[in-house]
Design an enzyme around this catalytic site. Structure first.
Site, PDB file in Angstrom:
ATOM      1  N   HIS A 160      33.183  37.621  43.835  1.00  8.25           N
ATOM      2  CA  HIS A 160      31.582  38.335  43.149  1.00  8.25           C
ATOM      3  C   HIS A 160      31.556  37.131  42.649  1.00  8.25           C
ATOM      4  O   HIS A 160      30.899  36.012  41.998  1.00  8.25           O
ATOM      5  CB  HIS A 160      32.986  38.606  41.648  1.00  8.25           C
ATOM      6  CG  HIS A 160      32.040  39.259  40.749  1.00  8.25           C
ATOM      7  ND1 HIS A 160      31.313  38.471  40.236  1.00  8.25           N
ATOM      8  CD2 HIS A 160      32.658  40.328  40.197  1.00  8.25           C
ATOM      9  CE1 HIS A 160      30.886  39.696  39.684  1.00  8.25           C
ATOM     10  NE2 HIS A 160      31.612  40.668  39.139  1.00  8.25           N
ATOM     11  N   GLU A 184      28.471  40.452  46.171  1.00  2.96           N
ATOM     12  CA  GLU A 184      29.577  39.689  46.575  1.00  2.96           C
ATOM     13  C   GLU A 184      30.663  40.970  47.423  1.00  2.96           C
ATOM     14  O   GLU A 184      29.881  41.947  47.521  1.00  2.96           O
ATOM     15  CB  GLU A 184      30.394  40.757  45.165  1.00  2.96           C
ATOM     16  CG  GLU A 184      29.675  40.054  43.366  1.00  2.96           C
ATOM     17  CD  GLU A 184      29.984  41.305  42.741  1.00  2.96           C
ATOM     18  OE1 GLU A 184      31.209  41.506  42.664  1.00  2.96           O
ATOM     19  OE2 GLU A 184      29.600  41.362  41.663  1.00  2.96           O
TER      20      GLU A 184
HETATM   21  C1  BG6 Z   1      30.859  43.894  39.586  1.00  5.53           C
HETATM   22  C2  BG6 Z   1      31.236  44.677  38.881  1.00  5.53           C
HETATM   23  O1  BG6 Z   1      31.065  43.429  40.375  1.00  5.53           O
HETATM   24  O2  BG6 Z   1      31.364  42.523  38.167  1.00  5.53           O
HETATM   25  C3  BG6 Z   1      30.381  45.366  37.769  1.00  5.53           C
HETATM   26  O3  BG6 Z   1      30.920  46.116  39.802  1.00  5.53           O
HETATM   27  C4  BG6 Z   1      30.965  44.546  36.402  1.00  5.53           C
HETATM   28  O4  BG6 Z   1      30.516  46.528  37.093  1.00  5.53           O
HETATM   29  C5  BG6 Z   1      30.937  43.220  37.147  1.00  5.53           C
HETATM   30  O5  BG6 Z   1      30.498  44.950  35.267  1.00  5.53           O
HETATM   31  C6  BG6 Z   1      31.252  41.970  35.781  1.00  5.53           C
HETATM   32  O6  BG6 Z   1      33.124  42.314  35.149  1.00  5.53           O
HETATM   33  P1  BG6 Z   1      33.678  41.237  34.725  1.00  5.53           P
HETATM   34  O7  BG6 Z   1      35.406  42.338  34.438  1.00  5.53           O
HETATM   35  O8  BG6 Z   1      33.627  40.048  35.667  1.00  5.53           O
HETATM   36  O9  BG6 Z   1      33.108  42.011  33.429  1.00  5.53           O
END
Ligand code: BG6
Length: 309
Positions: A173, A276
């Site tokens: 991510h 990602e």
């Molecule tokens: C992304 C998702 O990878 O991560 C989104 O596609 C999500 O839907 C985002 O909102 C952030 O996620 P988190 O759990 O770190 O707030």
């Protein structure tokens, strides 16, 4: 973690100027890697890269100034690892979004001081109780290998050491630092199909290079092995070469989404984009007992417009 744990890590895996373990102001354990002018900061919770500088280039990654560095909380920014599932758990809404890795402590298992890179290897083992919904006996192991040179190289190896087949989805991510999100473009996404999570999972096609003018949350299908973020403000082209992934997620929460998150700077959405490499939930890999799943990425940055000529 205590200072004595850091002393032990430094004695076993550290080397001054290349690999140095320390506690941050909150008492969280982290390791700093150096290779020539490049630096990398990795938290042992989540094997989470929080900062990366490749040579004299601007910071490669974006990390929120309001990020929460408390144990058990995911750090907002850098490269959280979503594992062993991406997004919501497919059948258990009580399980944490994006899996357990980003809030779990990793063990250090190796370090490397080569002529052409500095590296570290971290490991997390999840036991059966945490995975009970998959009815497996045994455990599932994640090895994270990080190498720093004039590039950032990161690989996840998932080993199924249980007696049952385990479904795995995941994502690297990565939050990239950009000069102005409205001015970047990603030509490599043109022509790809995608799932639009902000439009009830509608399937669409990217007709032209991606330009971001509003909140975006998309899963691009069958992406090429390498894509670029062109950033005219930072005058750079960031290349993300990935392997083992079947999708590429692109996320930016936009102004309203940023304000709604306590750990996201209100204006931070202008300076970041998440790209990602992922295996999204619909495409989960069914990992048979004894099998290994390998997914990784290498990130480099070059000037968009050369000063020469
Ligand atoms: C992304 C998702 O990878 O991560 C989104 O596609 C999500 O839907 C985002 O909102 C952030 O996620 P988190 O759990 O770190 O707030």
């Amino acid at each position: 973690m205590q200072q004595s744990d850091m002393d032990r890590c430094n004695a076993q895996y550290g080397r001054p100027g290349r690999v140095e373990f320390s506690l941050d102001v909150h008492g969280q354990a982290r390791v700093e890697l150096r290779f020539k002018d490049s630096t990398l900061m990795v938290y042992l919770q989540g094997a989470h890269v929080t900062a990366c500088q490749l040579g004299a280039d601007a910071a490669l990654l974006w990390t929120s100034q309001s990020a929460n560095y408390q144990p058990g909380k995911a750090i907002r920014g850098g490269i959280p690892l979503c594992w062993p599932w991406f997004g919501a758990h497919p059948s258990r809404p009580d399980h944490p979004q994006h899996g357990y890795a980003r809030t779990s402590g990793f063990d250090v298992i190796n370090s490397d001081f080569e002529d052409d890179f500095t590296g570290i290897q971290l490991r997390l083992v999840l036991a059966t109780p945490e995975l009970s919904e998959w009815h497996a006996d045994g455990d599932i192991e994640l090895t994270v290998t990080l190498r720093l040179s004039d590039a950032l190289w990161l690989q996840l190896d998932t080993h199924n050491r249980s007696t049952a087949t385990m479904p795995v989805s995941l994502a690297l991510h990565s939050y990239f630092n950009v000069g102005d999100v409205a001015q970047i473009s990603m030509p490599g996404l043109a022509g790809l199909g995608y799932i639009d999570k902000l439009r009830a999972g509608e399937r669409r096609q990217q007709m032209a290079p991606l330009v971001i003018n509003e909140a975006i949350d998309r899963i691009y299908l069958d992406p090429p092995q390498s894509i670029e973020i062109h950033d005219p403000v930072l005058n750079r082209r960031v290349q993300v070469r990935s392997w083992g992934n079947t999708e590429l997620v692109v996320w930016n929460p936009g102004a309203e989404g940023a304000r709604a998150m306590i750990d996201f700077d209100d204006a931070g959405y202008v300076e970041m984009v998440c790209v990602e490499p992922a295996i999204a939930s619909d495409n989960r890999v069914l990992l048979v007992p004894g099998a290994t799943l390998t997914v990784g990425q290498e990130i480099t940055s070059t000037q968009l417009v050369s000063d020469v000529g």
